[in-house]
Design an enzyme around this catalytic site. Structure first.
Site, mmCIF file in Angstrom:
data_model
loop_
_atom_site.group_PDB
_atom_site.id
_atom_site.type_symbol
_atom_site.label_atom_id
_atom_site.label_comp_id
_atom_site.label_asym_id
_atom_site.label_seq_id
_atom_site.Cartn_x
_atom_site.Cartn_y
_atom_site.Cartn_z
ATOM 1 N N LYS A 80 30.436 29.162 93.964
ATOM 2 C CA LYS A 80 29.640 27.974 93.633
ATOM 3 C C LYS A 80 30.337 26.769 94.254
ATOM 4 O O LYS A 80 31.574 26.677 94.206
ATOM 5 C CB LYS A 80 29.555 27.832 92.108
ATOM 6 C CG LYS A 80 28.725 26.655 91.638
ATOM 7 C CD LYS A 80 28.626 26.632 90.101
ATOM 8 C CE LYS A 80 27.746 25.504 89.600
ATOM 9 N NZ LYS A 80 27.638 25.498 88.113
ATOM 10 N N SER A 155 22.960 25.442 86.244
ATOM 11 C CA SER A 155 23.208 24.842 87.525
ATOM 12 C C SER A 155 23.739 25.816 88.585
ATOM 13 O O SER A 155 23.751 25.467 89.772
ATOM 14 C CB SER A 155 24.227 23.710 87.360
ATOM 15 O OG SER A 155 25.465 24.216 86.915
ATOM 16 N N SER A 179 25.137 27.256 82.261
ATOM 17 C CA SER A 179 24.865 27.393 83.699
ATOM 18 C C SER A 179 25.279 28.700 84.351
ATOM 19 O O SER A 179 24.975 28.917 85.530
ATOM 20 C CB SER A 179 25.522 26.253 84.460
ATOM 21 O OG SER A 179 24.730 25.113 84.329
#
Ligand code: GLN
Length: 498
Positions: A80, A155, A179
């Site tokens: 990420k 997210s 997330s």
């Protein structure tokens, strides 16, 4: 080995194929890079560095040639874009950090690299990890591979979409209020958010420091266990919130027989608590039906279901949306165009330079949270909002401890609906916030939680079962998920076209 076989393999199979020299890390990395490019329209990746990936893969192959084997040796992963990485830009999904190159790797990244994993690239996310649909990225929205008109969740939406679309066998994510769990649920993959402090936050771009936690996202609980074994552990010299708790071998715990259990009923004796607040009015019937079907499977595996209550579930939304923005407003103050971040090209004076730099660099959701955060922390409102939220946070954590006197693991839905259409909630921040109802309380309490593929709901979209454990019970959670995955095949389903 055919190309098709290469990307259909999970972490364990790929590591074995590399160790047995049926393929090489270089071959796997090259194939997955080509595949990532072929599917760039998913919006999952933000950056590549092919030379670096190739060099890491070669180094892994050299270790294999020297006779080494390892559960991650040579396996391509992606991170990420909230983890800082040497050699790849790190943007946190924000224009504020466009082109930023970190001089060091986040601890989680370097631990996975030490285990021999190869970095394929950086994955899209909501700006500074603020969002539930990955439509807050400053670069591009991410599309859900099960239906590209829908969000992948947020997210960590880039991580979820990449794993679900078989662009990469596993990825890192972060979870501040859901997330990892929510995008895992929306894309039919497995993800675990460990106990707060279990994985180092060093090198993770901070959103809300008392909540942020890193974790793995993969197809199966077994693959998550492999990654988490490498990721978790103390880092007390570099992260003051890292817990001084020894590293554990989650893979070993995975198939350790439970006391009193047997092969037919591997979860005999396990008490699963069902919070009545998670099965009420706000949850879509298709989600409830899918979760209930998974729970019946758990009963077949020997677990017993007990009704429990988490009475302050509803309060978790206002409490989280006070505490997280408060911490974010403080964390993001460093991006002022001087110490860090984008600087406006034209400005009149110092104050104007700060104002223009921050207005240009931060997107609308981030600006909204900075405003909420500074408001609730300001003199005159601090006691009414921030302090009150902290007090309720403590009560939410106590509710969980009360619940854990009646059960070992808590289960329920991850989110009240399946993934929504891209754009559907973009203009309505509150609608986004409400969708976090079942994940926020776990984060506020600092407890480990995971999402396990449980089937399909409305519009044939994936639904995840959420499992929450007590502090440091990641091993038990993974074991609980693994037993389910041995008996079902939801986690092996691939979206068509991938
Ligand atoms: N959806 C939540 C938010 O927008 C959680 C985000 C996260 O866990 N990073 O804050």
């Amino acid at each position: 080995m055919s190309a098709q076989e290469l990307h259909q393999m999970g972490v364990a199979e790929l590591a074995t194929a590399i160790a047995d020299k049926k393929t090489s890390s270089v071959e796997a990395a090259q194939h997955l890079l080509a595949r990532a490019k072929e599917h760039q329209n998913l919006g999952a990746y933000l950056a590549f560095n092919e030379d670096l990936t190739q060099a890491q893969a070669k180094a892994a192959d050299a270790r294999v040639a020297a006779g080494e084997r390892g559960p991650l040796l040579g396996v391509p992963l992606a991170h990420k874009d909230i983890f800082v990485t040497q050699g790849f830009p790190t943007t946190a999904g924000s224009k504020m950090l466009a082109g930023y190159q970190s001089p060091f790797d986040a601890t989680v990244v370097s631990q996975l690299a030490a285990a021999g994993a190869v970095t394929l690239g950086k994955l899209n996310c909501d700006e500074f990890a603020m969002g539930s649909g990955n439509d807050n990225s400053a670069y591009a929205p991410v599309h859900n591979p099960w239906d590209t008109a829908r969000v992948p969740g947020g997210s960590s939406g880039g991580s979820a979409a990449a794993v679900a679309a078989r662009l990469v066998p596993a990825a890192t994510g972060t979870d501040t209020g859901g997330s990892i769990r929510q995008p895992a649920s929306f894309t039919g993959i497995t993800g675990i958010k460990p106990t707060y402090g279990r994985c180092s936050r060093y090198g993770m771009v901070a959103f809300a420091s008392s909540l942020d936690q890193a974790g793995p996202m993969a197809r199966s609980a077994a693959d998550c266990a492999t990654l988490l074994t490498a990721m978790a552990g103390p880092d007390i010299d570099r992260d003051s919130t890292s817990l001084d708790h020894p590293a554990e071998d989650y893979t070993r715990l995975l198939s350790q027989p439970r006391e009193g259990a047997n092969a037919a009923q591997p979860l005999k004796g396990l008490r699963i608590g069902l919070p009545k607040e998670f099965f009420g009015e706000g949850c879509a019937p298709d989600v409830i039906a899918t979760v209930r079907a998974a729970l019946s499977e758990y009963e077949k595996l020997g677990a017993s279901l007990v009704d429990i209550s988490l009475p302050r579930t509803e309060l978790s939304i206002p409490v989280y949306y006070i505490i997280a923005p408060a911490e974010a407003s403080s964390n993001l103050s460093r991006f002022d165009g001087v110490k860090f971040g984008h600087r406006a090209a034209k400005f009149d004076d110092l104050a104007d330079m700060y104002k223009k730099s921050r207005s240009e660099g931060f997107g609308p959701e981030v600006q909204r949270r900075i405003m909420i955060g500074t408001y609730v922390l300001s003199h005159g409102y601090y006691d009414a909002y921030y302090l009150k939220a902290q007090q309720i946070r403590r009560l939410i954590a106590q509710d969980f401890q009360q619940a854990f006197t009646q059960c070992d693991v808590i289960a329920g839905p991850v989110a009240p609906t399946v993934a929504w259409k891209i754009g559907e909630k973009s203009d309505d921040p509150v609608a986004n916030y409400l969708a976090d109802i079942y994940t926020l309380s776990t984060s506020l309490a600092g407890l480990p939680g995971m999402s396990v593929p449980a089937g399909f709901g409305a519009a044939n979209m994936p639904v995840g079962l959420q499992l929450v454990g007590n502090y440091f019970k990641e091993g038990e959670l993974l074991q609980t998920a693994h037993a389910f995955q041995q008996a079902t095949d939801w986690h092996t389903r691939t979206p068509s076209g991938f």
